[in-house]
Write an enzyme that holds these catalytic residues in place. Structure first.
Site, PDB file in Angstrom:
ATOM      1  N   LYS A   1     -10.640  -1.134  10.546  1.00 12.37           N
ATOM      2  CA  LYS A   1     -10.819  -2.322   9.702  1.00 12.37           C
ATOM      3  C   LYS A   1     -11.133  -3.539  10.577  1.00 12.37           C
ATOM      4  O   LYS A   1     -11.473  -4.594  10.095  1.00 12.37           O
ATOM      5  CB  LYS A   1      -9.569  -2.576   8.865  1.00 12.37           C
ATOM      6  CG  LYS A   1      -9.296  -1.464   7.843  1.00 12.37           C
ATOM      7  CD  LYS A   1      -8.191  -1.854   6.895  1.00 12.37           C
ATOM      8  CE  LYS A   1      -7.492  -0.680   6.258  1.00 12.37           C
ATOM      9  NZ  LYS A   1      -8.273   0.069   5.289  1.00 12.37           N
TER      10      LYS A   1
ATOM     11  N   HIS B   1       0.876  -1.176   0.000  1.00 15.19           N
ATOM     12  CA  HIS B   1       0.000   0.000   0.000  1.00 15.19           C
ATOM     13  C   HIS B   1       0.918   1.232   0.000  1.00 15.19           C
ATOM     14  O   HIS B   1       2.036   1.164   0.519  1.00 15.19           O
ATOM     15  CB  HIS B   1      -0.829  -0.051   1.283  1.00 15.19           C
ATOM     16  CG  HIS B   1      -1.931   0.958   1.392  1.00 15.19           C
ATOM     17  ND1 HIS B   1      -1.694   2.266   1.721  1.00 15.19           N
ATOM     18  CD2 HIS B   1      -3.276   0.850   1.241  1.00 15.19           C
ATOM     19  CE1 HIS B   1      -2.842   2.924   1.770  1.00 15.19           C
ATOM     20  NE2 HIS B   1      -3.828   2.082   1.478  1.00 15.19           N
TER      21      HIS B   1
ATOM     22  N   ASP C   1       2.965  -4.319   8.026  1.00 16.88           N
ATOM     23  CA  ASP C   1       1.711  -3.587   7.842  1.00 16.88           C
ATOM     24  C   ASP C   1       0.585  -4.607   7.987  1.00 16.88           C
ATOM     25  O   ASP C   1       0.350  -5.417   7.099  1.00 16.88           O
ATOM     26  CB  ASP C   1       1.717  -2.938   6.452  1.00 16.88           C
ATOM     27  CG  ASP C   1       0.338  -2.482   5.993  1.00 16.88           C
ATOM     28  OD1 ASP C   1      -0.645  -2.630   6.761  1.00 16.88           O
ATOM     29  OD2 ASP C   1       0.238  -1.984   4.861  1.00 16.88           O
TER      30      ASP C   1
ATOM     31  N   CYS D   1      -4.855   2.521  -3.592  1.00 20.79           N
ATOM     32  CA  CYS D   1      -3.611   3.046  -2.998  1.00 20.79           C
ATOM     33  C   CYS D   1      -2.461   2.076  -3.171  1.00 20.79           C
ATOM     34  O   CYS D   1      -1.608   1.940  -2.289  1.00 20.79           O
ATOM     35  CB  CYS D   1      -3.800   3.396  -1.525  1.00 20.79           C
ATOM     36  SG  CYS D   1      -4.903   4.779  -1.292  1.00 20.79           S
TER      37      CYS D   1
END
Lengths: 420, 149
Positions: free
Chosen positions: A240, A137, A214, A378
């Protein structure tokens, strides 16, 4: 629409997963959009919130809104207790060794920037190397590019294959004595690929590099175990994970965090301030400058309770069945091509359809109340790798159903009819 | 309820499939790139000006059906017109897509009226106006690529 019985039997009620019961925990799912029942398939962008989280946020603001730490009055003690209890919940949730290793940040993006600027900037120099991958990302690319500009370090990129999996041989080739940081996504938001984090970490450590993960997409889909992964830093977002936006977690190994300079200066991160010298606070407060998002932390604690109650292993199994069902349904649509077909994959279905631009598909699906994401997600280097400007992406949570997958496929058929 | 067919009318689907004036113009014509970073839509507009008149106009690039059809319809609509006439059409078109007032005189919009349905999808207005913003900048003599953000 008829799909093979074996596929149907693999998902939904057949597994004993009470999806309809869980759906009732999410008030937003009851509504209609453009006069059609909402079909929310944009969970990789942000997940919906259960009543259990919404009520905790509401209760905080109604009953004990107050600033934390150093307060001697009752409400402040209540708020501080709730805030620090949430930290304990998260420590257990990710199996971190100590509470000092759990730092609250605004989200994954801030977690990565913190590591880049605090750890990276104080330790890296010209010619040092940082390894990322093609499937990152932008938030796991740009902070490292900034660090490279500041220190003269060099960014190296692990390529991916046509299925959207890391080229692990090339990763081994990239690792060398100049490698200082390996920053990799656990689950790709654009492809759904689940990366072998423990293996990546082991090899990075052997080369003397630290590992930053991440975990934005991983947290809602898989059980997190810091001890097992052995990575040095791991960061994820609350929103999320069925929690509030604007709150996230950075996990870091205590020995590393102890040696790192503060990221932001301000209140709460100090022990004593004079104009001659300022003494920084202990972990984790050293990295939590300013009044934090208290309600967000408490809400995230409630979200962690909620998903732990549903059970991430059951969520994983149910979603895996749903993904298989969706992938097989998608395979029946002529002209549809999946982008990201890794052997180990989370419930993210990225695809393109011949002759239909993803944005047109997104609008047509929205007309039937179906929310998907369209665009580059992204992750522009991923789009470039596959030679496409954008994809349509349906991402599933444990409250999605096979009926919703059928509606998605019917919507794609409708778009094909418009553009035939 | 708003009908999807109003957005993806046959004219739009047709212009997306077979865009008119699709291609390039060499020198002395001028060109300018337009980019919608959000969607990744990317158009290049080519213009041959004869004094104040748009002698020829072409475009190429990639994007969604709305952006391609809009560019195709625009090139048809402004070819042979004066700069001032083209700007007047743009002003009217912009109004058509962004104003809530449904009493706009559709007849003066000609074929461009088929894009009126975009008004109900605010996130898609940029798709329809990308080509027009690019033309506007090109006519003004700008050389920096146009971005809708």
């Amino acid at each position: 629409m008829n799909y093979p019985q074996a596929v149907q039997a693999d998902t939904g009620p057949a597994t004993g997963f009470p999806v309809e019961t869980y759906r009732q925990d999410f008030p937003i799912l009851e509504q209609t959009v453009r006069d059609m029942p909402l079909v929310y398939l944009d969970n990789a962008a942000t997940a919906q919130k259960p009543r259990q989280v919404i009520e905790v946020l509401d209760d905080y603001y109604r009953s004990y809104n107050s600033n934390i730490h150093r307060g001697v009055h009752t409400l402040s003690e209540l708020a501080t207790d709730a805030y620090e209890t949430a930290r304990k919940k998260i420590q257990r949730f990710i199996n971190a060794e100590s509470l000092q290793e759990v730092i609250f940040v605004r989200g994954t993006t801030e977690g990565i920037n913190l590591v880049a600027q605090s750890y990276g900037r104080s330790r890296l120099g010209a010619g040092d190397e940082i390894i990322v991958s093609t499937m990152e990302h932008h938030s796991n690319i740009v902070p490292w590019q900034l660090l490279c500009e500041q220190t003269g370090a060099v960014l190296k990129v692990i390529p991916i294959n046509d299925a959207g999996e890391l080229d692990m041989d090339e990763y081994k080739n990239l690792l060398n004595e100049r490698t200082r940081i390996v920053a990799i996504v656990h689950i790709s938001n654009a492809l759904g690929t689940i990366n072998p984090i423990a293996e990546i970490t082991g090899q990075a450590h052997a080369a003397g590099a630290v590992v930053v993960i991440d975990g934005a997409q991983a947290a809602p889909h898989t059980k997190l175990d810091m001890a097992a992964l052995d990575c040095d830093f791991y960061t994820f977002s609350g929103h999320k994970l069925f929690g509030p936006t604007g709150i996230g977690v950075l996990y870091g190994k205590q020995a590393l965090l102890e040696d790192m300079p503060p990221y932001h200066g301000g209140g709460d991160m100090i022990k004593m301030v004079t104009f001659e010298k300022t003494l920084y606070n202990d972990l984790p407060y050293k990295f939590e400058a300013g009044t934090p998002y208290i309600a967000g932390v408490i809400g995230l604690g409630a979200a962690v309770d909620y998903v732990s109650d549903v059970d991430l292993d059951r969520i994983h199994d149910y979603e895996h069945g749903l993904l298989r069902y969706a992938a097989e349904a998608a395979a029946t649509v002529p002209g549809l091509r999946l982008i990201g077909t890794a052997a180990d994959k989370a419930s993210i279905l990225s695809f393109v359809v011949d002759g239909i631009h993803p944005h047109d598909l997104g609008t047509i699906l929205d007309h039937d109340g179906i929310a998907i994401r369209t665009g580059h997600h992204c992750a522009m280097p991923v789009m470039e790798r596959f030679g496409i400007p954008a994809t349509a992406r349906a991402s599933f949570a444990f409250y999605n159903t096979t009926e919703e997958v059928d509606k998605l496929v019917a919507g794609i058929d409708k778009a094909k009819n418009i553009f035939k | 309820m708003f009908d999807l067919k109003d957005l993806y009318q046959e004219v739009i689907v047709d212009h997306n499939r077979s865009p008119r004036n699709f291609g390039e113009l060499g020198p002395p014509g001028r060109k300018l790139e337009g980019f919608n970073p959000l969607c990744g839509d990317r158009l290049t507009l080519y213009l041959d000006q004869d004094g104040d008149r748009i002698a020829d106009i072409k475009f190429n690039g990639s994007g969604c059906a709305i952006s391609i059809a809009s560019a195709s319809l625009m090139t048809e609509g402004v070819k042979g017109k004066s700069v001032r006439e083209a700007e007047t059409v743009f002003a009217g078109f912009h109004e058509l897509l962004t104003c809530a007032d449904l009493d706009i005189d559709m007849t003066r919009m000609g074929k461009l009226a088929v894009l009126a349905g975009v008004r109900d999808y605010p996130s898609r207005v940029k798709c329809a106006t990308l080509c027009w913003h690019t033309l506007h900048a090109l006519l003004a003599g700008d050389e920096a690529p146009v971005s809708t953000e």
